[in-house]
Every structure is written in structure tokens, then in C-alpha cells.
Design a protein around this motif. Structure first.
Motif: not given
Length: 110
Positions: A48-55
Motif C-alpha cells: 500500500l505504501l509502494d515499498r519494495e518487497i525484499n524476499v
């Protein structure tokens, strides 16, 4: 009322946000959360906050990827018309993006 919780940055998370989804949307969200290795709350906030998802590669992520690939394979084997659903294509894209990200490579697939 839920208890107040501090996040990793020491902020209080005491505000609830709720919304409704269709069963198909909820299923797709659950798949994406499982593949990300994050909690559902952290995944939704980051998206929602347009942050990158780092797996982060860990056993939980590998198990989720394995399970999803097994489901994709079952659906592909059962699908004789060669027409893939939008949900299945989205799951395949998410798995692909996750695997490339875990290898540290850029994913050029649409």
C-alpha cells in the motif's frame, strides 16, 4: 480491542484498517503473502505504501514456492484447453519474480 504493538522501528501500531475482498482476491493475496515470507500485515503495508518487497530466502519461502509450483502444475495438467486463468498467470508471475529476486537478478518478464 487489540493490544498495542511496536514495529521494528519502535512505532506503535494501534490503528486498524479493514476492507473486504472477493474469495479469489483473498486467495491470491494469501499466495503472494506466503511467497514473500512476510506477515500479511507487513506485506499489505509495504504494498500500500509502494515499498519494495525484499524476499529473504529461508525454508518458509522455499516451502511456499514449492507448494505453489505444485498447485500450478496440477492446474496446468488438468487444463487441456490451454487457456490459463488470470489468477494462475498472476501466481506464475509472482513465483517468477520471487525466484529472480532471490537470485539477485533482474526480471524482465511482463
Amino acid at each position: 480491542m487489540s493490544a498495542k504493538n511496536l514495529d521494528k522501528r519502535g512505532r506503535w501500531r494501534n490503528i486498524s484498517v479493514g476492507f473486504k475482498m472477493s474469495p479469489e482476491e483473498a486467495k491470491l493475496l494469501d499466495v503472494k503473502v506466503a511467497i514473500s515470507g512476510l506477515s500479511k500485515q507487513d506485506y499489505i503495508i509495504n504494498r500500500l505504501l509502494d515499498r519494495e518487497i525484499n524476499v529473504q530466502a529461508n525454508p518458509k519461502v522455499y516451502i511456499a514456492l514449492k507448494r505453489q509450483l505444485e498447485k500450478v502444475l496440477e492446474e496446468l495438467q488438468a487444463n487441456h484447453q490451454c487457456k490459463l486463468s488470470d489468477e494462475l498467470l498472476e501466481i506464475i508471475r509472482q513465483i517468477n519474480q520471487t525466484l529472480y529476486g532471490m537470485k539477485g537478478e533482474k526480471n524482465d518478464c511482463p
